[in-house]
Design a protein around this motif. Structure first.
Motif, PDB file in Angstrom:
ATOM      1  N   VAL A  17       0.800  -1.234   0.000  1.00 56.33           N
ATOM      2  CA  VAL A  17       0.000   0.000   0.000  1.00 56.33           C
ATOM      3  C   VAL A  17       0.829   1.280   0.000  1.00 56.33           C
ATOM      4  N   HIS A  18       2.036   1.259   0.584  1.00 55.90           N
ATOM      5  CA  HIS A  18       2.753   2.540   0.721  1.00 55.90           C
ATOM      6  C   HIS A  18       3.251   3.072  -0.620  1.00 55.90           C
ATOM      7  N   ARG A  19       3.380   2.170  -1.639  1.00 51.22           N
ATOM      8  CA  ARG A  19       3.880   2.629  -2.945  1.00 51.22           C
ATOM      9  C   ARG A  19       2.926   3.591  -3.630  1.00 51.22           C
ATOM     10  N   VAL A  20       1.658   3.501  -3.289  1.00 50.30           N
ATOM     11  CA  VAL A  20       0.663   4.387  -3.910  1.00 50.30           C
ATOM     12  C   VAL A  20       0.853   5.830  -3.442  1.00 50.30           C
ATOM     13  N   VAL A  21       1.393   5.986  -2.230  1.00 52.22           N
ATOM     14  CA  VAL A  21       1.520   7.324  -1.626  1.00 52.22           C
ATOM     15  C   VAL A  21       2.698   8.061  -2.249  1.00 52.22           C
ATOM     16  N   GLU A  22       2.411   9.222  -2.836  1.00 51.77           N
ATOM     17  CA  GLU A  22       3.481  10.044  -3.416  1.00 51.77           C
ATOM     18  C   GLU A  22       4.324  10.644  -2.290  1.00 51.77           C
ATOM     19  N   ARG A  23       5.644  10.710  -2.512  1.00 54.68           N
ATOM     20  CA  ARG A  23       6.531  11.232  -1.459  1.00 54.68           C
ATOM     21  C   ARG A  23       6.337  12.738  -1.262  1.00 54.68           C
ATOM     22  N   ARG A  24       6.023  13.450  -2.340  1.00 51.07           N
ATOM     23  CA  ARG A  24       5.786  14.903  -2.210  1.00 51.07           C
ATOM     24  C   ARG A  24       4.301  15.169  -2.365  1.00 51.07           C
ATOM     25  N   ASN A  25       3.703  15.713  -1.348  1.00 48.75           N
ATOM     26  CA  ASN A  25       2.264  15.980  -1.380  1.00 48.75           C
ATOM     27  C   ASN A  25       1.958  17.370  -0.867  1.00 48.75           C
ATOM     28  N   THR A  26       1.116  18.093  -1.595  1.00 48.50           N
ATOM     29  CA  THR A  26       0.696  19.414  -1.108  1.00 48.50           C
ATOM     30  C   THR A  26      -0.471  19.261  -0.131  1.00 48.50           C
ATOM     31  N   ILE A  27      -1.145  18.100  -0.179  1.00 49.92           N
ATOM     32  CA  ILE A  27      -2.255  17.839   0.752  1.00 49.92           C
ATOM     33  C   ILE A  27      -1.742  16.858   1.806  1.00 49.92           C
ATOM     34  N   PRO A  28      -1.548  17.313   3.058  1.00 49.89           N
ATOM     35  CA  PRO A  28      -0.906  16.471   4.076  1.00 49.89           C
ATOM     36  C   PRO A  28      -1.552  15.102   4.268  1.00 49.89           C
ATOM     37  N   ILE A  29      -2.884  15.011   4.220  1.00 51.97           N
ATOM     38  CA  ILE A  29      -3.564  13.738   4.498  1.00 51.97           C
ATOM     39  C   ILE A  29      -3.187  12.666   3.466  1.00 51.97           C
ATOM     40  N   LEU A  30      -2.788  13.092   2.248  1.00 52.89           N
ATOM     41  CA  LEU A  30      -2.431  12.127   1.205  1.00 52.89           C
ATOM     42  C   LEU A  30      -1.068  11.483   1.455  1.00 52.89           C
ATOM     43  N   LYS A 203       0.431   3.795 -13.805  1.00 52.95           N
ATOM     44  CA  LYS A 203       0.710   3.562 -12.380  1.00 52.95           C
ATOM     45  C   LYS A 203      -0.175   2.441 -11.827  1.00 52.95           C
ATOM     46  N   ALA A 204      -1.436   2.416 -12.243  1.00 55.46           N
ATOM     47  CA  ALA A 204      -2.340   1.354 -11.793  1.00 55.46           C
ATOM     48  C   ALA A 204      -1.878   0.002 -12.330  1.00 55.46           C
ATOM     49  N   VAL A 205      -1.430  -0.021 -13.592  1.00 53.64           N
ATOM     50  CA  VAL A 205      -0.916  -1.259 -14.199  1.00 53.64           C
ATOM     51  C   VAL A 205       0.245  -1.799 -13.369  1.00 53.64           C
ATOM     52  N   SER A 206       1.160  -0.903 -12.994  1.00 55.45           N
ATOM     53  CA  SER A 206       2.334  -1.304 -12.227  1.00 55.45           C
ATOM     54  C   SER A 206       1.938  -1.877 -10.867  1.00 55.45           C
ATOM     55  N   GLU A 207       0.961  -1.262 -10.201  1.00 52.47           N
ATOM     56  CA  GLU A 207       0.534  -1.740  -8.876  1.00 52.47           C
ATOM     57  C   GLU A 207      -0.224  -3.065  -8.987  1.00 52.47           C
ATOM     58  N   ILE A 208      -1.080  -3.191 -10.010  1.00 54.91           N
ATOM     59  CA  ILE A 208      -1.826  -4.441 -10.210  1.00 54.91           C
ATOM     60  C   ILE A 208      -0.840  -5.594 -10.453  1.00 54.91           C
ATOM     61  N   GLN A 209       0.182  -5.302 -11.257  1.00 56.36           N
ATOM     62  CA  GLN A 209       1.208  -6.301 -11.576  1.00 56.36           C
ATOM     63  C   GLN A 209       1.849  -6.861 -10.303  1.00 56.36           C
ATOM     64  N   LYS A 210       2.115  -5.978  -9.344  1.00 54.59           N
ATOM     65  CA  LYS A 210       2.784  -6.408  -8.104  1.00 54.59           C
ATOM     66  C   LYS A 210       1.833  -7.162  -7.176  1.00 54.59           C
ATOM     67  N   LEU A 211       0.530  -6.904  -7.293  1.00 55.53           N
ATOM     68  CA  LEU A 211      -0.436  -7.571  -6.420  1.00 55.53           C
ATOM     69  C   LEU A 211      -0.760  -8.987  -6.891  1.00 55.53           C
ATOM     70  N   LEU A 212      -0.683  -9.185  -8.210  1.00 51.73           N
ATOM     71  CA  LEU A 212      -1.107 -10.471  -8.764  1.00 51.73           C
ATOM     72  C   LEU A 212      -0.019 -11.517  -8.633  1.00 51.73           C
ATOM     73  N   GLU A 213      -0.441 -12.756  -8.441  1.00 54.74           N
ATOM     74  CA  GLU A 213       0.493 -13.871  -8.384  1.00 54.74           C
ATOM     75  C   GLU A 213       0.204 -14.800  -9.546  1.00 54.74           C
ATOM     76  N   ASP A 214       1.193 -15.620  -9.871  1.00 54.89           N
ATOM     77  CA  ASP A 214       1.041 -16.503 -11.031  1.00 54.89           C
ATOM     78  C   ASP A 214       0.183 -17.728 -10.743  1.00 54.89           C
ATOM     79  N   GLY A 215      -0.254 -17.878  -9.519  1.00 54.47           N
ATOM     80  CA  GLY A 215      -0.992 -19.082  -9.137  1.00 54.47           C
ATOM     81  C   GLY A 215      -2.388 -19.143  -9.728  1.00 54.47           C
ATOM     82  N   GLU A 216      -3.131 -20.103  -9.254  1.00 43.95           N
ATOM     83  CA  GLU A 216      -4.483 -20.324  -9.756  1.00 43.95           C
ATOM     84  C   GLU A 216      -5.533 -19.574  -8.934  1.00 43.95           C
ATOM     85  N   SER A 217      -5.102 -18.749  -7.985  1.00 45.32           N
ATOM     86  CA  SER A 217      -6.079 -17.987  -7.205  1.00 45.32           C
ATOM     87  C   SER A 217      -6.853 -17.066  -8.143  1.00 45.32           C
ATOM     88  N   GLU A 218      -8.093 -16.796  -7.780  1.00 50.69           N
ATOM     89  CA  GLU A 218      -8.953 -15.980  -8.639  1.00 50.69           C
ATOM     90  C   GLU A 218      -8.760 -14.499  -8.339  1.00 50.69           C
TER      91      GLU A 218
END
Length: 371
Positions: A17-30, A203-218
């Protein structure tokens, strides 16, 4: 909130999850992660307003509650804790969270969870499930061709859509940067028919790629005209889609290329790699000269010299000289599954089709270079 969780479990989830967070943010909550503990366990949520990732992990929740903490700080702390450690997270007052592990104690500043944005609202009209390994294959074999040119924003992602081919409905992923094109098919799962064609951003493609595994899970995929949601057993990723029209890619896939060349994929990629050592970084053009069962690869660089290498190929059409970007050739060779590469050629100025065999579900198109 008072939660105890195993360090390795927490680190793995924070890694997602932390990869989604940009290191520089003008909005503190992000810059923060939303942590919430309840009967289901500990839930971590991160967003940059375009993508949102939610992961649930097993934890001992003594007191339910929620707060937000700096994402990268929390990740760095947990990363540096010893293996096998237990991590205790406890809110103190309105603006603090205490993290304890062994003899370590950290006091982190928090922001109210009520300030944390939610981008997941809205109905998803289409939903289907498919093996995660199959969805990962669609992405892995096309994402290298995504354009990085921001002016052509509609090419900055993978075009995911269904198409009917000879009576079969296929789920197809396409990416192109104008110099090369990748197209990969799989049988469309139930529920995919009639889905809108969508462009999933880089960016979404890159994150989805890291979440998915090669197994048979759905993996479950939900779509609307503006969003995509991908859910595995314990992670849900929601992303906005690129609002644009993907070009008619069918027009650039040649169908009349009648010169066919078959070559050992490993030998070909290694030869391209060797001769391109001499090429200037900017051009990186390699010339392929085909004829009489042989291919000669050559590179000439006025500044540093020249290189040639000859390999045996299966080619019995008329002789042909054609040039390609060496890195693009190696990128495509790396995606091919079989031991051979099939090149369908026309002339030195026309695009070439590359597959591992005739009728393969993955197809690549490469524009030639002048050499």
């Amino acid at each position: 909130m008072k939660v105890t969780v195993e360090r390795s479990t927490l680190l793995k989830s924070l890694g997602h999850v932390h990869r989604v967070v940009e290191r520089r943010n003008t909005i503190p909550i992000l810059s923060n992660l939303l942590l919430s503990g309840d009967a289901a366990g500990l839930k971590l949520k991160a967003t940059d307003l375009d993508i949102e990732v939610v992961e649930t992990l097993a934890a001992d929740v003594a007191e339910p509650g929620a707060t937000t903490v700096p994402a990268h700080t929390l990740y760095d702390i947990v990363r540096k804790l010893p293996d096998g450690a237990q991590v205790s997270l406890e809110t103190t007052g309105e603006t603090g969270l205490v993290l304890r592990s062994g003899r370590s104690r950290f006091q982190l500043q928090t922001l109210p969870e009520s300030d944390f944005p939610d981008i997941t609202a809205g109905e998803m009209a289409h939903r289907f499930t498919l093996p995660s390994g199959e969805f990962k294959r669609l992405i892995d074999k096309t994402q290298f061709a995504i354009s990085t040119e921001e002016t052509r924003y509609y090419l900055n992602g993978i075009y995911l859509h269904t198409i009917d081919v000879e009576g079969r409905t296929l789920l197809r992923a396409v990416a192109t940067d104008g110099h090369r094109l990748a197209r990969v098919d799989t049988a469309a799962p139930a529920g995919a028919a009639g889905m809108p064609g969508v462009i999933v951003p880089r960016k979404a493609v890159s994150e989805i790629q890291k979440l998915l595994e090669d197994g048979e899970s759905e993996v479950s995929v939900e779509l609307s005209a503006t969003k995509i949601r991908v859910a595995t057993a314990d992670v849900v990723l929601t992303s906005k889609l690129i609002d644009g029209t993907f070009p008619d890619y069918q027009r650039v896939i040649p169908s009349g290329n009648d010169k066919r060349l078959t070559v050992d994929k490993g030998d070909f990629a290694a030869s391209v790699d060797r001769v391109s050592t001499i090429s200037s970084e900017r051009g990186r053009a390699v010339k392929l000269s085909m004829g009489d069962g042989r291919m000669t690869l050559s590179v000439t660089n006025p500044d540093s010299g020249s290189a040639t290498e000859e390999i045996e190929v299966d080619y019995d059409a008329s002789p042909l000289d054609i040039g390609f970007n060496a890195r693009y050739l190696m990128d495509i060779a790396a995606q091919l599954d079989g031991d051979t590469a099939l090149l369908k050629l026309a002339d030195p100025g026309s695009p070439t089709v590359i597959q591992d065999r005739e009728g393969a579900s993955a197809l690549y198109v490469l524009m030639p270079m002048r050499v």
